[in-house]
Each structure stands twice: as C-alpha cells, then as structure tokens.
Write an enzyme that holds these catalytic residues in place. Structure first.
Site, PDB file in Angstrom:
ATOM      1  N   ARG A  65       0.320  14.782  13.043  1.00 22.95           N
ATOM      2  CA  ARG A  65       1.092  14.438  11.854  1.00 22.95           C
ATOM      3  C   ARG A  65       1.059  15.733  11.070  1.00 22.95           C
ATOM      4  NH1 ARG A  65      -1.113   9.000   9.420  1.00 22.95           N
ATOM      5  NH2 ARG A  65       0.954   8.810   8.392  1.00 22.95           N
ATOM      6  N   LYS A 110       0.980  -1.185  -0.040  1.00 23.43           N
ATOM      7  CA  LYS A 110       0.116   0.105   0.008  1.00 23.43           C
ATOM      8  C   LYS A 110       0.992   1.253   0.145  1.00 23.43           C
ATOM      9  CE  LYS A 110      -1.660   1.608   4.027  1.00 23.43           C
ATOM     10  NZ  LYS A 110      -1.331   2.698   4.629  1.00 23.43           N
ATOM     11  N   ASN A 111       1.778   1.307   0.808  1.00 26.51           N
ATOM     12  CA  ASN A 111       2.609   2.351   1.085  1.00 26.51           C
ATOM     13  C   ASN A 111       3.534   2.685  -0.016  1.00 26.51           C
ATOM     14  OD1 ASN A 111       1.232   3.098   3.149  1.00 26.51           O
ATOM     15  ND2 ASN A 111       2.586   2.462   4.641  1.00 26.51           N
ATOM     16  N   CYS A 135      -5.461  12.594  13.257  1.00 30.13           N
ATOM     17  CA  CYS A 135      -5.049  11.255  12.930  1.00 30.13           C
ATOM     18  C   CYS A 135      -5.046  10.505  14.217  1.00 30.13           C
ATOM     19  CB  CYS A 135      -3.637  11.211  12.375  1.00 30.13           C
ATOM     20  SG  CYS A 135      -3.613   9.186  11.943  1.00 30.13           S
ATOM     21  N   ASP A 158       5.197   0.912  12.237  1.00 28.73           N
ATOM     22  CA  ASP A 158       4.043   0.236  11.589  1.00 28.73           C
ATOM     23  C   ASP A 158       3.821  -1.394  11.917  1.00 28.73           C
ATOM     24  OD1 ASP A 158       3.756   2.083   8.313  1.00 28.73           O
ATOM     25  OD2 ASP A 158       3.243   2.557  10.409  1.00 28.73           O
ATOM     26  N   ARG A 216      -8.354  -0.741   4.919  1.00 27.70           N
ATOM     27  CA  ARG A 216      -7.610   0.076   4.512  1.00 27.70           C
ATOM     28  C   ARG A 216      -6.399  -0.471   4.006  1.00 27.70           C
ATOM     29  NH1 ARG A 216      -7.258   5.540   7.573  1.00 27.70           N
ATOM     30  NH2 ARG A 216      -6.310   5.869   5.692  1.00 27.70           N
TER      31      ARG A 216
HETATM   32  C1  EPZ Z   1       4.307   7.022   6.021  1.00 28.49           C
HETATM   33  O1  EPZ Z   1       3.630   8.123   6.728  1.00 28.49           O
HETATM   34  C2  EPZ Z   1       3.552   6.048   6.117  1.00 28.49           C
HETATM   35  N1  EPZ Z   1       2.254   6.219   5.374  1.00 28.49           N
HETATM   36  C3  EPZ Z   1       3.085   5.614   7.623  1.00 28.49           C
HETATM   37  O2  EPZ Z   1       2.223   4.264   7.546  1.00 28.49           O
HETATM   38  C4  EPZ Z   1       4.289   5.519   8.629  1.00 28.49           C
HETATM   39  O3  EPZ Z   1       3.816   5.233   9.851  1.00 28.49           O
HETATM   40  C5  EPZ Z   1       5.161   6.525   8.320  1.00 28.49           C
HETATM   41  O4  EPZ Z   1       5.521   6.974   6.715  1.00 28.49           O
HETATM   42  C6  EPZ Z   1       6.723   6.323   9.069  1.00 28.49           C
HETATM   43  O5  EPZ Z   1       7.214   5.077   8.479  1.00 28.49           O
HETATM   44  C7  EPZ Z   1       2.394   5.877   3.890  1.00 28.49           C
HETATM   45  O6  EPZ Z   1       3.373   5.820   3.489  1.00 28.49           O
HETATM   46  C8  EPZ Z   1       1.158   6.217   3.262  1.00 28.49           C
HETATM   47  P1  EPZ Z   1       6.256  10.524   7.790  1.00 28.49           P
HETATM   48  P2  EPZ Z   1       3.876   9.726   6.586  1.00 28.49           P
HETATM   49  O7  EPZ Z   1       6.297  11.826   7.188  1.00 28.49           O
HETATM   50  O8  EPZ Z   1       4.613   9.710   5.298  1.00 28.49           O
HETATM   51  C9  EPZ Z   1       6.604  13.924  11.248  1.00 28.49           C
HETATM   52  C10 EPZ Z   1       0.402   2.992   7.750  1.00 28.49           C
HETATM   53  O9  EPZ Z   1      -0.002   2.083   8.821  1.00 28.49           O
HETATM   54  N2  EPZ Z   1       6.485  14.763  10.244  1.00 28.49           N
HETATM   55  O10 EPZ Z   1       7.565   9.607   7.756  1.00 28.49           O
HETATM   56  O11 EPZ Z   1       2.978  10.425   6.944  1.00 28.49           O
HETATM   57  C11 EPZ Z   1       5.703  13.092  11.517  1.00 28.49           C
HETATM   58  O12 EPZ Z   1       4.688  13.702  12.584  1.00 28.49           O
HETATM   59  C12 EPZ Z   1       0.809   4.073   7.880  1.00 28.49           C
HETATM   60  O13 EPZ Z   1       0.511   2.357   6.713  1.00 28.49           O
HETATM   61  C13 EPZ Z   1       6.608  16.164  10.685  1.00 28.49           C
HETATM   62  O14 EPZ Z   1       6.905  16.686  11.711  1.00 28.49           O
HETATM   63  O15 EPZ Z   1       5.081   9.734   7.882  1.00 28.49           O
HETATM   64  C14 EPZ Z   1       6.267  11.643  12.125  1.00 28.49           C
HETATM   65  O16 EPZ Z   1       6.548  11.956  13.501  1.00 28.49           O
HETATM   66  C15 EPZ Z   1       0.597   4.900   9.173  1.00 28.49           C
HETATM   67  N3  EPZ Z   1       6.297  17.184   9.732  1.00 28.49           N
HETATM   68  C16 EPZ Z   1       7.613  11.691  11.456  1.00 28.49           C
HETATM   69  O17 EPZ Z   1       8.016  12.999  10.985  1.00 28.49           O
HETATM   70  C17 EPZ Z   1       6.030  16.758   8.255  1.00 28.49           C
HETATM   71  O18 EPZ Z   1       5.715  17.562   7.326  1.00 28.49           O
HETATM   72  C18 EPZ Z   1       7.715  10.752  10.193  1.00 28.49           C
HETATM   73  O19 EPZ Z   1       6.314  10.778   9.638  1.00 28.49           O
HETATM   74  C19 EPZ Z   1       5.975  15.370   7.961  1.00 28.49           C
HETATM   75  C20 EPZ Z   1       6.181  14.505   9.051  1.00 28.49           C
END
Ligand code: EPZ
Length: 417
Positions: free
Chosen positions: A121, A22-23, A116, A304, A396
C-alpha cells in the site's frame, strides 16, 4: 489476545442498528485540524482505530473527548506537526493528517506506513498530489518531510483511484490559493462524507460524488458539528450474515443507496430484499446460487466486503470466482476458511471457490479486519464449534460485533485474555 467461541448452525432473527462509518470518521477527524476550535462529531462508534486517531490528535495538541457516541475535538492549541511511526505503523489511516497538517502549519512530518496484511500500500499518489499543490516533499529515515510556504491550486489527475490520496488532496486544496481540479477522484461515500464536512466548515467544493472535484481555496474554515454517515461495510457484513445462515434479519440506521452493488450480487445468489427508508430486511436463499465478483472502486463491488462474500460462496451450490483488483494479495482469509473445510483455490489474484454442502467448526486465526469478519460469518454457518483468535483485528472496525450478533440469536462469546 481475546478470542471468539462460536457454536454455529443456528438461525438468526430480529434486527440490529448499524454504527457510524469508521472510514468516514477517520479522515474527518484529521480534517478538524483545518480549523481552530471545537468540532463535534456524533454517531461515532467506540472503535480501536478511532481511539488511535484520537491519540494522534492529542499528540498534535488537540483536546479530544469521547462520550456515548459523541466525539469532541478542540484543535485550538495544536502546535505539533508530526505523526510518529509507533502510531502510523499501527494504523495507516494516520497518513490522512498529512494534508491537514500542511494546510495548517505549512509543514508536516509523517511516518511512512510500512507493511500491511492485505498487501503493498504505497503513498506515492498522496505525495504526487501534494507536490502539485506546491508542497516540497522529501522521504528521510522512514518519514515524509513536507513543507510549503503557500499552497497553490492546480490540476491533479490521479493515475489510479485512491480514497486516501483524494482525501489528503482535498484537505490541502480547500485552503490553497486559487482553484484545484481533481480528476479521477475516488467517489466512495466516505469521500462524500468528508466533502460534506468540509462544505459545512465553509469550503468551496463542487462535484461531490463524481470523479471530477473542483475546489476554490478559501482563507479560513470553521469548526462544526456533524452526524457521521452509517457504515456500509458493517451493514454489508450483517446482510451476508443473514445470507450465510439462511436467516431473515433486518439492519436499521443504514443507507441502502450505498449497498446497491452488494444487494445486486446477493440477489444473484437467490436472496431478496425489503427496503424501507434506512432499513433493509434480507430474505435469504435456501439454496445459495454461486455468483462471481470482481472488486472495483465505488460504485463497484467493495474490496472491504470481498472476504465476507467469499465466505458465503464456500456454501454455494457450485463454483464461483472472486477477483480482487484493488489489493491483489488480499486473501489471508482463504487458508483459514479452508481449515473450516471450505474448498478454495488461489491463482493470481483470483479465488476459485468450490461450494461444499457444509463447513465444520475448527480453530482459526484472524489476520486482518475484514478477514476476521469473514471467519465470524463462516463460524456462524459451520457445524460445531469455531474458535477465532487474534480478534483485536475485528475490534478495529466493528463496534461490539458479538453483542449485535447475540441480539440476533447467535451463539458467540468473547473469551477475554
Ligand atoms: C481506504 O484505504 C480504506 N481505508 C480501506 O479500508 C479500503 O480497502 C480502501 O480505501 C479501498 O476502498 C480507509 O478509508 C481508512 P486506496 P486507502 O488509496 O485509502 C493503491 C478497511 O478494511 N495506492 O483507495 O489506503 C493501493 O495500493 C480498510 O476498512 C497506490 O498505489 O486505499 C490500492 O491498490 C482496508 N498509491 C489502491 O491504490 C497510493 O499512494 C486503492 O487504495 C495510494 C493507493
């Protein structure tokens, strides 16, 4: 409002196939907007999040067809550059159209994602990266309003590793003038999957699989056909299903290289593995040894799989500590697991898990995608019957999980509302 009913305590056996990731698929679907024409993605599971992204691409003007694992996306007539709140609020990954829309139309209007279940996030890193490439961004009435006469390469130094922000920056930089250097880029296999897709489209990217990506902008990209990588989180969930039910099972069509950290931790609990090409067989521990984990960006322990591993530790012979560093509040599964007579105490982003001899079935509620997977695993191990409500969360990201578990001999059924 479907439910799962599970009669636990059964041993599993046999083998199942892992679906596409999915991701990896969601950002690639967004990236098809970077070219005019039909892209074809194969090994695509029938997930609700993929249906949601298809719906968004149709609103943007694409023709999207799905048939038995193949997704055809024709972006020839795309003309609309907005991602509305009603979609983004349901699926955060919709934000991944931001970079591609700006690269294609020079402008975009994308709703801010909102709250969320797994924690705060923000999307500030996405915004800062795109501003580095010359994009003007305003936040108005809950929307990101972006416009840019010409994307221009630059140095993007992420203060924090972000999968989504790396993907959006990549999708803008590939069509920017000159060169972009992304530092502290996310290295997740799903990011490498997107890079492979962009390279196939004709992009010029170096540094795949590292934290330093160098992108030379090109004039145009072409639509392509590509098979999607296997889902390491689904694969990990099934390996833990074997460990928590103390069952020897196999998973096929997976990529063992993506699962090294998880398998290392499961070996600490006493499990053993047989690996052959894209097939893994788990030999579970009969006495589960406690192991501590701390979630980290890839190749660290994936957030995850935190909930699923925590579920396993509820039956370990002793105490373990589960530290969540990516989404510190990502513990919605804890009170539900305690309803199954687990003994978990939470303190400042750390779960202290006191192993118990057995779990006992009860009614529990799914709260988010991976939390619901953890409840299914705990239900498989628990004595008696477990009922899990709100399983729309699991649909999902897991392709017919109950069917795959039934193929392994689990007593699980879906009660449709
Ligand atoms: C991706 O989310 C995945 N989703 C998530 O999987 C996964 O948990 C996450 O990466 C971490 O591995 C998809 O790929 C669709 P990040 P993403 O930006 O891209 C902070 C699942 O269960 N951050 O790497 O949204 C954020 O809050 C889902 O399949 C900021 O502060 O995650 C977090 O603490 C859930 N500012 C950290 O960075 C930003 O602009 C990592 O988030 C962006 C992120």
């Amino acid at each position: 409002m479907d439910k799962f009913i599970i009669n636990g305590g059964k041993k599993l056996s046999g083998s199942i196939e892992i679906s596409g990731a999915k991701n990896a698929i969601l950002p690639i679907m967004a990236a098809t907007l970077l070219a005019k024409g039909k892209s074809i993605l194969t090994n695509v599971p029938n997930l609700n999040d993929i249906k949601m992204m298809s719906h968004l691409l149709r609103i943007i003007g694409a023709r999207v067809d799905y048939f038995e694992g193949t997704l055809e996306i024709d972006t020839t007539n795309c003309s609309y550059y907005e991602a509305p709140y009603e979609i983004v609020s349901k699926m955060r990954a919709s934000v991944n159209v931001l970079g591609p829309l700006i690269a294609r139309f020079g402008k975009a209007k994308v709703s801010l994602p909102g709250g969320c279940a797994i924690g705060t996030r923000p999307v500030d890193l996405h915004q800062k990266a795109l501003e580095k490439l010359g994009v003007n961004i305003n936040i108005k009435h809950g929307y990101i309003l972006a416009n840019c006469s010409k994307l221009k390469g630059n140095i993007i130094n992420f203060e924090k590793s972000s999968v989504g922000a790396t993907e959006n920056a990549l999708c803008a930089a590939v069509l920017a003038k000159d060169e972009t250097n992304i530092r502290n880029a996310a290295m997740e296999p799903e990011v490498s999957g997107l890079i492979d897709f962009l390279l196939e489209m004709g992009a010029d990217i170096q540094g795949k699989g590292t934290t330093h990506l160098k992108i030379k902008g090109v004039k145009t990209l072409q639509p392509v056909e590509m098979e999607m990588i296997p889902d390491r989180i689904e694969a990990g969930t099934f390996l833990i299903a074997g460990a928590i039910t103390k069952s020897k099972i196999s998973i096929e069509k997976c990529e063992p290289g993506y699962l090294q950290t998880l398998m290392g931790k499961l070996e600490e609990t006493g499990a053993k593995f047989e690996i052959e090409d894209n097939k893994i067989k788990i030999f579970p521990a009969q006495n589960i040894i406690p192991a501590n984990i701390e979630t980290q960006p890839f190749p660290g322990f994936p957030t995850d799989l935190q909930a699923q591993f925590l579920a396993l530790m509820t039956l370990a012979d002793g105490k373990s500590f589960i530290k969540e560093t990516i989404f510190p509040d990502r513990f919605m599964h804890v009170p539900e697991l305690n309803r199954l007579h687990a003994d978990i105490r939470l303190e400042k982003g750390i779960a202290e898990v006191h192993g118990v001899p057995e779990l006992s079935g009860a009614e529990v509620m799914a709260t988010d995608l991976r939390a619901s997977a953890a409840l299914v695993l705990a239900g498989l191990a628990a004595n008696g019957q477990t009922t899990i409500s709100r399983i729309y969360h699991i649909d999902r990201g897991y392709d017919r999980i109950e069917k795959k578990l039934q193929m392994l001999g689990a007593e699980i059924k879906r009660i449709e509302s």
